[in-house]
Design an enzyme around this catalytic site. Sequence first.
Site, PDB file in Angstrom:
ATOM      1  N   HIS A  99      -7.887  -0.184  -4.072  1.00  0.00           N
ATOM      2  CA  HIS A  99      -6.799  -1.054  -4.491  1.00  0.00           C
ATOM      3  C   HIS A  99      -7.177  -1.908  -5.701  1.00  0.00           C
ATOM      4  CE1 HIS A  99      -4.969  -0.662  -0.193  1.00  0.00           C
ATOM      5  NE2 HIS A  99      -4.953   0.479  -0.891  1.00  0.00           N
ATOM      6  N   CYS A 135      -1.103  -7.931  -1.437  1.00  0.00           N
ATOM      7  CA  CYS A 135      -1.074  -6.842  -0.451  1.00  0.00           C
ATOM      8  C   CYS A 135       0.054  -7.024   0.557  1.00  0.00           C
ATOM      9  CB  CYS A 135      -2.394  -6.795   0.319  1.00  0.00           C
ATOM     10  SG  CYS A 135      -3.861  -6.510  -0.667  1.00  0.00           S
ATOM     11  N   ASP A 153      -5.673  -4.424  -7.055  1.00  0.00           N
ATOM     12  CA  ASP A 153      -5.286  -5.831  -7.128  1.00  0.00           C
ATOM     13  C   ASP A 153      -6.355  -6.816  -6.656  1.00  0.00           C
ATOM     14  OD1 ASP A 153      -4.922  -5.008  -4.505  1.00  0.00           O
ATOM     15  OD2 ASP A 153      -2.772  -5.420  -4.448  1.00  0.00           O
ATOM     16  N   ASP A 210       0.801  -1.225   0.000  1.00  0.00           N
ATOM     17  CA  ASP A 210       0.000   0.000   0.000  1.00  0.00           C
ATOM     18  C   ASP A 210       0.838   1.282   0.000  1.00  0.00           C
ATOM     19  OD1 ASP A 210      -1.877  -1.964   0.241  1.00  0.00           O
ATOM     20  OD2 ASP A 210      -2.610  -1.359   2.209  1.00  0.00           O
ATOM     21  N   ASP A 258      -2.712   5.443  -2.824  1.00  0.00           N
ATOM     22  CA  ASP A 258      -2.096   4.232  -2.300  1.00  0.00           C
ATOM     23  C   ASP A 258      -1.390   3.550  -3.468  1.00  0.00           C
ATOM     24  OD1 ASP A 258      -3.213   4.733   0.163  1.00  0.00           O
ATOM     25  OD2 ASP A 258      -4.130   2.757   0.377  1.00  0.00           O
TER      26      ASP A 258
END
Length: 354
Positions: A233, A339, A235, A104, A184
Site C-alpha cells: 500500500h 485506509c 499511502d 483496499d 490492491d
Amino acid sequence: MAWNEWDPLEEVIVGSLDGATIPTHHLTVIFNLPRAAQPFYRLASGWKYPKFMKKLAQAELDNFITILAGEGVKVRRPDAVDFSKKFKAPRWSSRGFCVACPRDPYLVIGDEIIESPMCWRSRYFEGDAYRSLFKEYFRAGARWTSAPRPQLTDDLYNYDYRVPNLKAGEPMQFTVNEFEPVFDAADFVRCGRDLFVTRSNVTNLMGIEWLRRHLGPGFRIHEIESRCPQPMHIDSSFMPLAPGKVLVNPDYVDVEKLPAVLKKWDVLIAPRPDPVEGFMSKISMCSPWTSINVLAITEKKIVVDQSQPTLIKALKDWGFDPIPAPFLSYGPFGGSFHCATLDVRRRGVLKSYF
C-alpha cells in the site's frame, strides 16, 4: 465522482468493525505484518477479534466519523457481514477478514468504481458488504467495473518467499508472482490524469498493466519504487496532499528516484514517526509509517493521528490545517485514516497537475 486525494470531500464510505475476523494464516498475510505482531496473528488465525480490541477501535472510529460529519461530509457505511464463516473455492478454503479498510478493494476514478482483484484469499468475498451501496450509486449514474476475478490458486504465490535484507544488497522479492493480475486499490493514489503506484506484496506488474490499459490513453500511471522490504500500500510511503505537494516517507522512497513529472512539485519529507506505546500498537498490522496515512478533507484540512506531534507541527509549517484524532487502536484491523475510508465524492473536475 472523485479525481484526486484533496478536492473538497463531500461523501465518504467509512469502514466497519462488524464481523471482524483475524484473517486465515497465509504467506500474503503474515509476511506483510511487523515481526512483533506475527505470533498473535498466527495463533489467532480464523478467530473473531477480541471484544476489548473492537471496543477500543470502535471508540476511535466513532470519533473520526463525528469529525467528518462536523466538516459537512456525508458518511456512508458498509453492511454488516460475519467474516468468521468458512468458504471454499475448488482448490483452497479460507475464512474472511473485515471491512475496516474500504480503500483496499475499491478505486474511485471520476464516476467509476473499480473493484480490485485482491490476492488475500480471506478478502475474496469482502465486497458483499458494499453491494447495497454500489447498487445505489449505479442506479444514480455511476459506472461500476470489476477487474478479472482472480483464481488465487497456489500458482500465484511464491511459497519460498523470505523477507529480503535490502541493506545487504539482496534483490527485492514479492509474495505474489505474475500468474494473473492482482492489485490492491490502496497501492494507487490519484492526481487527476496521473496516478502513482507501488509494486508490492499484493500488487503485481500484471495488475498495474491491467489498470493502465483499462483507463486508456487519457491517464498516466507512474511507478514509485519502494525500498520497504515488505511493501504493501502506497499511502504509508507516498501521499499527495494538494496540488504541487506530496508527503514522502524517506525510509521507503528514494526521493532522487521519483518520477520526473514530480520535479516541479514540493516533495515534503515526512518526519520520522513519533514513538507510541500500548498493546494495540504492538499488535498493529501496520508499520509505524502509517503516521502519514492521513485523509485530506480539503487542500488545507487534513486528519492526522494525534500521537504524531512532530508530523502535526510539520504540516502546520507547510501551510496545512491538521485535525488531530486518536486512531492507533485501528491498526490491528488494517490501517489508519486513508485506509479506513473510500472517498466517493469530491467536489472538483478532472485536471492534469503536471
